[in-house]
Design a protein around this motif. Sequence first.
Motif, PDB file in Angstrom:
ATOM      1  N   LEU A 162      32.523  40.256  40.828  1.00 53.72           N
ATOM      2  CA  LEU A 162      31.733  41.263  40.120  1.00 53.72           C
ATOM      3  C   LEU A 162      30.673  41.870  41.025  1.00 53.72           C
ATOM      4  CD1 LEU A 162      31.273  39.418  36.712  1.00 53.72           C
ATOM      5  CD2 LEU A 162      32.459  41.589  37.045  1.00 53.72           C
ATOM      6  N   ARG A 163      30.061  41.046  41.857  1.00 54.21           N
ATOM      7  CA  ARG A 163      28.986  41.523  42.739  1.00 54.21           C
ATOM      8  C   ARG A 163      29.523  42.452  43.818  1.00 54.21           C
ATOM      9  NH1 ARG A 163      26.575  40.607  47.498  1.00 54.21           N
ATOM     10  NH2 ARG A 163      28.116  39.041  48.109  1.00 54.21           N
ATOM     11  N   THR A 164      30.657  42.090  44.409  1.00 50.92           N
ATOM     12  CA  THR A 164      31.199  42.853  45.542  1.00 50.92           C
ATOM     13  C   THR A 164      32.226  43.892  45.126  1.00 50.92           C
ATOM     14  OG1 THR A 164      32.959  41.219  45.916  1.00 50.92           O
ATOM     15  CG2 THR A 164      30.846  40.867  47.050  1.00 50.92           C
ATOM     16  N   LYS A 165      32.681  43.805  43.856  1.00 53.20           N
ATOM     17  CA  LYS A 165      33.726  44.699  43.344  1.00 53.20           C
ATOM     18  C   LYS A 165      35.017  44.576  44.165  1.00 53.20           C
ATOM     19  CE  LYS A 165      30.402  48.047  41.522  1.00 53.20           C
ATOM     20  NZ  LYS A 165      30.436  47.443  40.180  1.00 53.20           N
ATOM     21  N   LEU A 209      41.210  32.802  41.211  1.00 50.39           N
ATOM     22  CA  LEU A 209      41.218  34.171  41.727  1.00 50.39           C
ATOM     23  C   LEU A 209      40.371  35.033  40.806  1.00 50.39           C
ATOM     24  CD1 LEU A 209      42.583  36.041  43.906  1.00 50.39           C
ATOM     25  CD2 LEU A 209      44.268  36.606  42.139  1.00 50.39           C
ATOM     26  N   GLY A 210      39.326  35.648  41.347  1.00 52.33           N
ATOM     27  CA  GLY A 210      38.469  36.547  40.584  1.00 52.33           C
ATOM     28  C   GLY A 210      38.829  37.991  40.848  1.00 52.33           C
ATOM     29  N   VAL A 211      39.162  38.733  39.788  1.00 54.61           N
ATOM     30  CA  VAL A 211      39.621  40.124  39.930  1.00 54.61           C
ATOM     31  C   VAL A 211      38.728  41.031  39.092  1.00 54.61           C
ATOM     32  CG1 VAL A 211      41.584  41.690  39.727  1.00 54.61           C
ATOM     33  CG2 VAL A 211      41.977  39.246  40.170  1.00 54.61           C
ATOM     34  N   PRO A 212      37.933  41.908  39.738  1.00 56.12           N
ATOM     35  CA  PRO A 212      36.991  42.743  38.980  1.00 56.12           C
ATOM     36  C   PRO A 212      37.678  43.889  38.247  1.00 56.12           C
ATOM     37  CG  PRO A 212      36.918  43.328  41.305  1.00 56.12           C
ATOM     38  CD  PRO A 212      37.858  42.146  41.191  1.00 56.12           C
ATOM     39  N   LEU A 213      37.087  44.277  37.095  1.00 56.70           N
ATOM     40  CA  LEU A 213      37.539  45.428  36.315  1.00 56.70           C
ATOM     41  C   LEU A 213      36.373  46.391  36.172  1.00 56.70           C
ATOM     42  CD1 LEU A 213      39.293  43.603  33.312  1.00 56.70           C
ATOM     43  CD2 LEU A 213      40.332  44.275  35.478  1.00 56.70           C
ATOM     44  N   GLU A 214      36.613  47.673  36.392  1.00 59.73           N
ATOM     45  CA  GLU A 214      35.575  48.676  36.197  1.00 59.73           C
ATOM     46  C   GLU A 214      35.648  49.183  34.768  1.00 59.73           C
ATOM     47  OE1 GLU A 214      33.092  49.822  37.975  1.00 59.73           O
ATOM     48  OE2 GLU A 214      33.505  48.572  39.719  1.00 59.73           O
ATOM     49  N   ILE A 215      34.543  49.041  34.014  1.00 66.54           N
ATOM     50  CA  ILE A 215      34.573  49.508  32.624  1.00 66.54           C
ATOM     51  C   ILE A 215      33.440  50.472  32.284  1.00 66.54           C
ATOM     52  CG2 ILE A 215      35.780  47.484  31.787  1.00 66.54           C
ATOM     53  CD1 ILE A 215      33.149  46.409  30.736  1.00 66.54           C
ATOM     54  N   GLY A 216      32.490  50.706  33.179  1.00 64.18           N
ATOM     55  CA  GLY A 216      31.414  51.647  32.874  1.00 64.18           C
ATOM     56  C   GLY A 216      30.245  51.448  33.812  1.00 64.18           C
ATOM     57  N   ASP A 236      27.083  50.705  33.085  1.00 62.13           N
ATOM     58  CA  ASP A 236      26.138  49.640  32.750  1.00 62.13           C
ATOM     59  C   ASP A 236      26.812  48.311  32.456  1.00 62.13           C
ATOM     60  OD1 ASP A 236      27.354  50.445  30.445  1.00 62.13           O
ATOM     61  OD2 ASP A 236      25.560  50.331  29.200  1.00 62.13           O
ATOM     62  N   ALA A 237      28.109  48.203  32.717  1.00 60.10           N
ATOM     63  CA  ALA A 237      28.816  46.959  32.447  1.00 60.10           C
ATOM     64  C   ALA A 237      30.020  46.836  33.374  1.00 60.10           C
ATOM     65  CB  ALA A 237      29.271  46.898  30.989  1.00 60.10           C
ATOM     66  N   ALA A 238      30.442  45.603  33.582  1.00 55.92           N
ATOM     67  CA  ALA A 238      31.636  45.320  34.377  1.00 55.92           C
ATOM     68  C   ALA A 238      32.284  44.071  33.810  1.00 55.92           C
ATOM     69  CB  ALA A 238      31.276  45.127  35.847  1.00 55.92           C
ATOM     70  N   ALA A 239      33.532  43.868  34.154  1.00 56.29           N
ATOM     71  CA  ALA A 239      34.250  42.686  33.690  1.00 56.29           C
ATOM     72  C   ALA A 239      35.140  42.186  34.815  1.00 56.29           C
ATOM     73  CB  ALA A 239      35.081  43.017  32.450  1.00 56.29           C
ATOM     74  N   ALA A 240      35.628  40.978  34.657  1.00 51.91           N
ATOM     75  CA  ALA A 240      36.527  40.405  35.656  1.00 51.91           C
ATOM     76  C   ALA A 240      37.510  39.472  34.993  1.00 51.91           C
ATOM     77  CB  ALA A 240      35.735  39.666  36.735  1.00 51.91           C
ATOM     78  N   LEU A 241      38.724  39.454  35.541  1.00 52.37           N
ATOM     79  CA  LEU A 241      39.719  38.473  35.148  1.00 52.37           C
ATOM     80  C   LEU A 241      39.562  37.280  36.079  1.00 52.37           C
ATOM     81  CD1 LEU A 241      42.832  40.806  34.747  1.00 52.37           C
ATOM     82  CD2 LEU A 241      41.284  40.001  32.953  1.00 52.37           C
ATOM     83  N   ASN A 242      39.488  36.088  35.493  1.00 56.17           N
ATOM     84  CA  ASN A 242      39.292  34.865  36.262  1.00 56.17           C
ATOM     85  C   ASN A 242      40.541  34.007  36.088  1.00 56.17           C
ATOM     86  OD1 ASN A 242      37.870  33.204  37.942  1.00 56.17           O
ATOM     87  ND2 ASN A 242      36.360  32.565  36.435  1.00 56.17           N
ATOM     88  N   PHE A 243      41.410  33.992  37.121  1.00 57.55           N
ATOM     89  CA  PHE A 243      42.669  33.254  37.042  1.00 57.55           C
ATOM     90  C   PHE A 243      42.498  31.840  37.585  1.00 57.55           C
ATOM     91  CE2 PHE A 243      44.092  37.714  37.289  1.00 57.55           C
ATOM     92  CZ  PHE A 243      44.901  37.764  36.168  1.00 57.55           C
ATOM     93  N   PHE A 244      43.113  30.873  36.896  1.00 57.88           N
ATOM     94  CA  PHE A 244      43.004  29.469  37.284  1.00 57.88           C
ATOM     95  C   PHE A 244      44.390  28.877  37.491  1.00 57.88           C
ATOM     96  CE2 PHE A 244      39.540  30.550  34.367  1.00 57.88           C
ATOM     97  CZ  PHE A 244      38.431  30.257  35.147  1.00 57.88           C
ATOM     98  N   GLY A 245      44.567  28.194  38.629  1.00 60.79           N
ATOM     99  CA  GLY A 245      45.842  27.547  38.919  1.00 60.79           C
ATOM    100  C   GLY A 245      45.677  26.047  39.091  1.00 60.79           C
ATOM    101  N   ALA A 246      46.685  25.298  38.636  1.00 52.63           N
ATOM    102  CA  ALA A 246      46.647  23.844  38.775  1.00 52.63           C
ATOM    103  C   ALA A 246      47.049  23.399  40.176  1.00 52.63           C
ATOM    104  CB  ALA A 246      47.568  23.197  37.745  1.00 52.63           C
ATOM    105  N   ASP A 247      47.576  24.331  40.965  1.00 52.02           N
ATOM    106  CA  ASP A 247      48.017  24.015  42.327  1.00 52.02           C
ATOM    107  C   ASP A 247      47.374  24.969  43.324  1.00 52.02           C
ATOM    108  OD1 ASP A 247      49.917  21.976  41.536  1.00 52.02           O
ATOM    109  OD2 ASP A 247      51.173  23.629  40.800  1.00 52.02           O
TER     110      ASP A 247
END
Length: 245
Positions: A88-91, A121-128, A130-141
Amino acid sequence: MANNFVGDDAARHLQDLLLGTENVEDFLNRLAEFSAATLSHTTGAEVECGVTLQRRKRTMTVAGSSPRAVVLDRIEQSLGAGPCIEALRTKTVILLADVDTDSRWPDYQRQLAAHGCRSTLGVPLEIGEDAAAALNFFGADTGLFTEDIIAEASGFADLAGRALRLAVRIATVQSRAEDMHAAMEHRTSIDLACGVVMAQNRCSQDEAMAILTRVSSNRNQKLRDVAADVLRNVTGEEVRTHFDA
């Protein structure tokens, strides 16, 4: 690689999510589920997904593909540091390839390992603005998030960000419409109560409004509630205003 993470199928599914959800919260949860399912299929291993929202430099977990994904995402929010927050910080997409060998977030990585998560894996999303979002993927391996997967996840994030922006805009329009409808109902109730006061006191509309306003001030009660009381006293029941949908 089983199929392309980005493409017409993903775009169509995101459109279906928009059409099939009633609010932004529902859309975010279904987006997390779709993102996790698609990336799991692409990598051939189970992947979970949390959604992090950032507003006014504060982050929070707002959705997850599973209860466990929400727990994993909230670990990072509680610590205030990790790949998703860095994304989110670095986009830019941020990879934590191995919780045992990376040295950037030791506290976070220890907690992930304790929950059986080996990579994220952190994947940023641009939504506006004054706000931002990110998908945070988690793997067991480890080794799940290859360069090809990261590239495809970035492309998917662009599609998901557009869909999320549209979902937010739709929700904003609906909220404004509901506010306007409520305001019209309140205004009509006040006007009806004014008419009652005018008839009872044989006074002008301005004088009737002054009486209602004075009662509102004396009771420390909203004007619309005073109006509702006046109408209830006259009819003996709740009075509802009606507008065409």
